[in-house]
Every structure is written in C-alpha cells, then in structure tokens.
Design a protein around this motif. Structure first.
Motif, PDB file in Angstrom:
ATOM      1  N   ILE A  81       0.854  -1.194   0.000  1.00  0.00           N
ATOM      2  CA  ILE A  81       0.000   0.000   0.000  1.00  0.00           C
ATOM      3  C   ILE A  81       0.886   1.239   0.000  1.00  0.00           C
ATOM      4  N   ASP A  82       0.294   2.390  -0.258  1.00  0.00           N
ATOM      5  CA  ASP A  82       0.997   3.665  -0.149  1.00  0.00           C
ATOM      6  C   ASP A  82       0.892   4.105   1.311  1.00  0.00           C
ATOM      7  N   VAL A  83       1.987   3.957   2.041  1.00  0.00           N
ATOM      8  CA  VAL A  83       1.973   4.227   3.481  1.00  0.00           C
ATOM      9  C   VAL A  83       1.751   5.709   3.765  1.00  0.00           C
ATOM     10  N   ASN A  84       2.284   6.597   2.933  1.00  0.00           N
ATOM     11  CA  ASN A  84       2.085   8.037   3.146  1.00  0.00           C
ATOM     12  C   ASN A  84       0.605   8.411   3.039  1.00  0.00           C
ATOM     13  N   ALA A  85      -0.090   7.853   2.059  1.00  0.00           N
ATOM     14  CA  ALA A  85      -1.522   8.121   1.914  1.00  0.00           C
ATOM     15  C   ALA A  85      -2.300   7.502   3.075  1.00  0.00           C
ATOM     16  N   PHE A  86      -1.885   6.323   3.523  1.00  0.00           N
ATOM     17  CA  PHE A  86      -2.540   5.667   4.655  1.00  0.00           C
ATOM     18  C   PHE A  86      -2.375   6.515   5.916  1.00  0.00           C
ATOM     19  N   LEU A  87      -1.163   7.032   6.142  1.00  0.00           N
ATOM     20  CA  LEU A  87      -0.929   7.907   7.300  1.00  0.00           C
ATOM     21  C   LEU A  87      -1.809   9.151   7.236  1.00  0.00           C
ATOM     22  N   LYS A  88      -1.937   9.727   6.047  1.00  0.00           N
ATOM     23  CA  LYS A  88      -2.777  10.911   5.877  1.00  0.00           C
ATOM     24  C   LYS A  88      -4.233  10.591   6.214  1.00  0.00           C
ATOM     25  N   ASP A  89      -4.701   9.420   5.787  1.00  0.00           N
ATOM     26  CA  ASP A  89      -6.098   9.039   6.017  1.00  0.00           C
ATOM     27  C   ASP A  89      -6.392   8.674   7.474  1.00  0.00           C
ATOM     28  N   ILE A  90      -5.366   8.336   8.245  1.00  0.00           N
ATOM     29  CA  ILE A  90      -5.605   8.020   9.652  1.00  0.00           C
ATOM     30  C   ILE A  90      -5.236   9.177  10.572  1.00  0.00           C
TER      31      ILE A  90
END
Length: 119
Positions: A44-53
């Motif tokens: 997954i794209d971890v940067n986008a995941f961090l942004k979404d959480i």
C-alpha cells in the motif's frame, strides 16, 4: 491360460503402483514447514494511509503481529471512515475500540509497521 496371466500381471502392476503412491503421499504429508513467510513489501501507499488516519502526529503507538496492525491514536475522530479505509487499502477487517484500531492486513502488516515507525 493367457487370460489368467493377464489378470495376474494386472493385479501385480496395480499393487506396485498403489504402494509406490502411498509411500510418496506419506513422505509428502510428513514434511513440515519450519519457516514463516512474511512479506517484505507493504503493498500500500503508506504516506496516503498515514494521511487518512490523521497523520503521524495522531499516532501514539503502532504494533504489529503476523497479520494485524494495531494503532493507538490520540484522537480517533481524525481517522477516515473505517469502511473507506477497508476499500481503499484492501484491509480484510477492522476492530475499533476507544482509541485503538486493529487492522487486518495479512502478511504485510509487519512491513507497514516498520514504514510507519520509520517516518
């Protein structure tokens, strides 16, 4: 007499075939896997995941097991809707509690945890 020999040889041939396949099946069933396969890639794209959480600053702690990622948050309200997260990042399941969410990512959860903790 020819018919009797043919039947006898057929029985012997099938018997040998039966015992050979049975011994191979026992050997294969006796093999045990001594190593555990864990994915090295996040998937997954971890940067986008961090942004979404809610960003890295919203995370108190991040822990993982073989298939789960447990994240404790400062403010769980900053986290995007869990159903959207499941669809976007192909999460198998989520368990939400007071300030902690457990994500079921599969065998790449440890790689995701390493990425999150390194940021």
């Amino acid at each position: 007499m020819k018919k009797g020999k043919y039947i006898f040889l057929s029985i012997i041939t099938l018997g040998i075939f039966y015992f050979c396949t049975k011994s191979k099946a026992k050997k294969k069933a006796g093999n045990t896997n001594t190593s555990l396969s864990v994915s090295k890639m996040t998937g997954i794209d971890v940067n986008a995941f961090l942004k979404d959480i809610g960003g890295k600053e919203n995370i108190i702690s991040c822990e993982s097991t073989i298939s789960t990622l447990k994240i404790t948050f400062k403010d769980v309200k900053k986290v995007l809707d869990v159903e959207k997260l499941k669809k976007t990042y192909k999460i198998v399941g989520c368990i939400k509690s007071y300030n902690k969410i457990t994500f079921l990512f599969g065998d790449n959860s440890q790689a995701i945890e390493r990425e999150i903790n390194s940021k």
